[in-house]
Scaffold this motif. Structure first.
Motif, PDB file in Angstrom:
ATOM      1  N   CYS A  34       0.832  -1.208   0.000  1.00 61.21           N
ATOM      2  CA  CYS A  34       0.000   0.000   0.000  1.00 61.21           C
ATOM      3  C   CYS A  34       0.867   1.258   0.000  1.00 61.21           C
ATOM      4  O   CYS A  34       0.552   2.239  -0.685  1.00 61.21           O
ATOM      5  N   LYS A  65       0.849   4.024  -2.930  1.00 54.82           N
ATOM      6  CA  LYS A  65       0.532   5.411  -2.581  1.00 54.82           C
ATOM      7  C   LYS A  65       1.608   6.362  -3.069  1.00 54.82           C
ATOM      8  O   LYS A  65       1.322   7.464  -3.539  1.00 54.82           O
ATOM      9  N   GLY A 102      -4.617   5.998  -5.465  1.00 52.45           N
ATOM     10  CA  GLY A 102      -5.413   6.424  -4.319  1.00 52.45           C
ATOM     11  C   GLY A 102      -6.248   5.307  -3.730  1.00 52.45           C
ATOM     12  O   GLY A 102      -6.384   4.219  -4.301  1.00 52.45           O
ATOM     13  N   LEU A 103      -6.824   5.575  -2.545  1.00 49.20           N
ATOM     14  CA  LEU A 103      -7.752   4.676  -1.849  1.00 49.20           C
ATOM     15  C   LEU A 103      -7.107   3.335  -1.517  1.00 49.20           C
ATOM     16  O   LEU A 103      -7.732   2.282  -1.647  1.00 49.20           O
ATOM     17  N   VAL A 104      -5.831   3.340  -1.107  1.00 45.01           N
ATOM     18  CA  VAL A 104      -5.183   2.092  -0.731  1.00 45.01           C
ATOM     19  C   VAL A 104      -5.675   1.661   0.647  1.00 45.01           C
ATOM     20  O   VAL A 104      -6.038   2.478   1.479  1.00 45.01           O
ATOM     21  N   ASN A 105      -5.676   0.333   0.868  1.00 43.48           N
ATOM     22  CA  ASN A 105      -6.189  -0.208   2.123  1.00 43.48           C
ATOM     23  C   ASN A 105      -5.433  -1.487   2.441  1.00 43.48           C
ATOM     24  O   ASN A 105      -5.625  -2.508   1.776  1.00 43.48           O
ATOM     25  N   ASN A 117      -7.453  -4.786   2.887  1.00 42.79           N
ATOM     26  CA  ASN A 117      -8.304  -5.257   1.799  1.00 42.79           C
ATOM     27  C   ASN A 117      -8.211  -6.772   1.707  1.00 42.79           C
ATOM     28  O   ASN A 117      -7.121  -7.360   1.725  1.00 42.79           O
ATOM     29  N   SER A 132      -7.923   3.309  -9.811  1.00 46.55           N
ATOM     30  CA  SER A 132      -7.448   3.387  -8.438  1.00 46.55           C
ATOM     31  C   SER A 132      -7.012   2.016  -7.941  1.00 46.55           C
ATOM     32  O   SER A 132      -6.697   1.109  -8.714  1.00 46.55           O
ATOM     33  N   PHE A 133      -7.012   1.851  -6.619  1.00 41.47           N
ATOM     34  CA  PHE A 133      -6.446   0.692  -5.929  1.00 41.47           C
ATOM     35  C   PHE A 133      -7.149  -0.606  -6.320  1.00 41.47           C
ATOM     36  O   PHE A 133      -6.506  -1.616  -6.630  1.00 41.47           O
ATOM     37  N   SER A 134      -8.478  -0.607  -6.319  1.00 41.95           N
ATOM     38  CA  SER A 134      -9.222  -1.835  -6.617  1.00 41.95           C
ATOM     39  C   SER A 134      -8.962  -2.309  -8.038  1.00 41.95           C
ATOM     40  O   SER A 134      -8.918  -3.503  -8.314  1.00 41.95           O
TER      41      SER A 134
END
Length: 318
Positions: free
Chosen positions: A210, A214, A219-222, A225, A254-256
């Motif tokens: 992540c 980043k 964006g929107l990393v988790n 997940n 993004s991240f997904s």
């Protein structure tokens, strides 16, 4: 006064007819009135310079909302607010001189006649009682042991077996270690079929992946997940996530979306590895990295052929 209540509805309904300059003059006149707690000066020219407004706008406001007296221009609403404020200050000073705000009297319900007071029996009921029978069975086992270790007069009690802390998932049994030290791709579960990881299944490299994404701009990393941890537990390397991050950024995603790229590549790599396996090579381990590189080369060759065909078509069009 460094604070005064401002009623938006009352002010709006009373000043709908004012121009912007007149509204500004009125607001500044109110601030001066509350700040000094005194009527506005009769010299409107001098007051207008202090308020930084035009004298004609201030005259209009004074004629509409103030009353001229010998002491100056008086505003009824402002006078009421200032009087209430001064009363509150006097009350606070008096309470401070007495040691603070007086405490409120606690109202208690009247005690019924003939009934014992509330809590009378609580102390007696909660007092520790002495042990009336000194004999105790705390040190005596319920089943005395025979000399040979068995329970006298019967079979020994069965001790329940401790349940394993982490039960294996029924759909994905544990796989034996591969001789090469790496997991066989054929034995690894598909990423989309992995169970949803909990805190115990979180991979230690999730935070690293992540942070890398980043820094690249994804964006929107988790790190928590489920798909990310499932892919890492399946053996996906950090470099593959980095490549997917670049592809996601090129597509404006993004991240997904990057995780979806990695999951799709893993499925395709496994499928390609299954095709490359032959009966005579069944005992040989499949190099997952080589299969992935072969797949990448095939995709690159297909893209190059497509671009060459497009360039040739553009040349014919000219």
């Amino acid at each position: 006064m460094n604070y005064y209540p401002f009623h938006i509805g009352d002010y709006r309904s009373a000043t709908m007819h004012l121009s912007n300059a007149e509204d500004l003059a009125y607001r500044r006149a109110l601030d001066w009135y509350y700040d000094t707690e005194q009527p506005l000066p009769l010299d409107t020219q001098w007051a207008a310079r202090r308020l930084r407004v035009e004298a004609r706008d201030l005259d209009t406001v004074l004629q509409d909302f103030f009353v001229r007296t010998g002491e100056g221009w008086v505003h009824e609403r402002c006078g009421q607010e200032i009087a209430q404020f001064q009363q509150m200050l006097a009350k606070n000073r008096a309470n401070g001189a007495k040691g603070g705000r007086p405490r409120k009297a606690v109202e208690t319900a009247p005690q019924p006649v003939g009934w014992p007071p509330v809590g009378a029996g609580v102390a007696a009921a909660t007092q520790p009682q002495g042990n009336q029978e000194p004999r105790t069975r705390n040190q005596e086992p319920e089943h005395p042991l025979a000399p040979d270790g068995a329970v006298a007069g019967g079979t020994p009690p069965k001790t329940p077996a401790a349940a394993p802390r982490y039960a294996a998932h029924p759909a994905h049994p544990a796989h034996p270690a591969h001789p090469s030290g790496r997991a066989d791709p054929a034995d690894l579960p598909a990423p989309h079929a992995l169970p949803r990881p909990t805190g115990d299944n979180s991979h230690p490299l999730a935070g690293t992946v992540c942070q890398l994404m980043k820094r690249l701009g994804v964006g929107l990393v988790n790190p928590g997940n489920a798909k990310l941890n499932a892919l890492l537990n399946a053996g996906v390397g950090v470099g593959q996530f980095e490549d997917a991050a670049h592809k996601a950024l090129a597509a404006g995603k993004s991240f997904s979306y990057a995780l979806g790229i990695v999951e799709r590549e893993e499925r395709e790599a496994r499928a390609l590895g299954a095709l490359l396996q032959k009966p005579r090579l069944a005992a040989q381990p499949v190099n997952r990295q080589e299969a992935l590189e072969a797949r990448n080369r095939a995709v690159g060759d297909a893209w190059l052929q497509k671009m060459q065909a497009r360039m040739e078509g553009a040349g014919h069009a000219r």
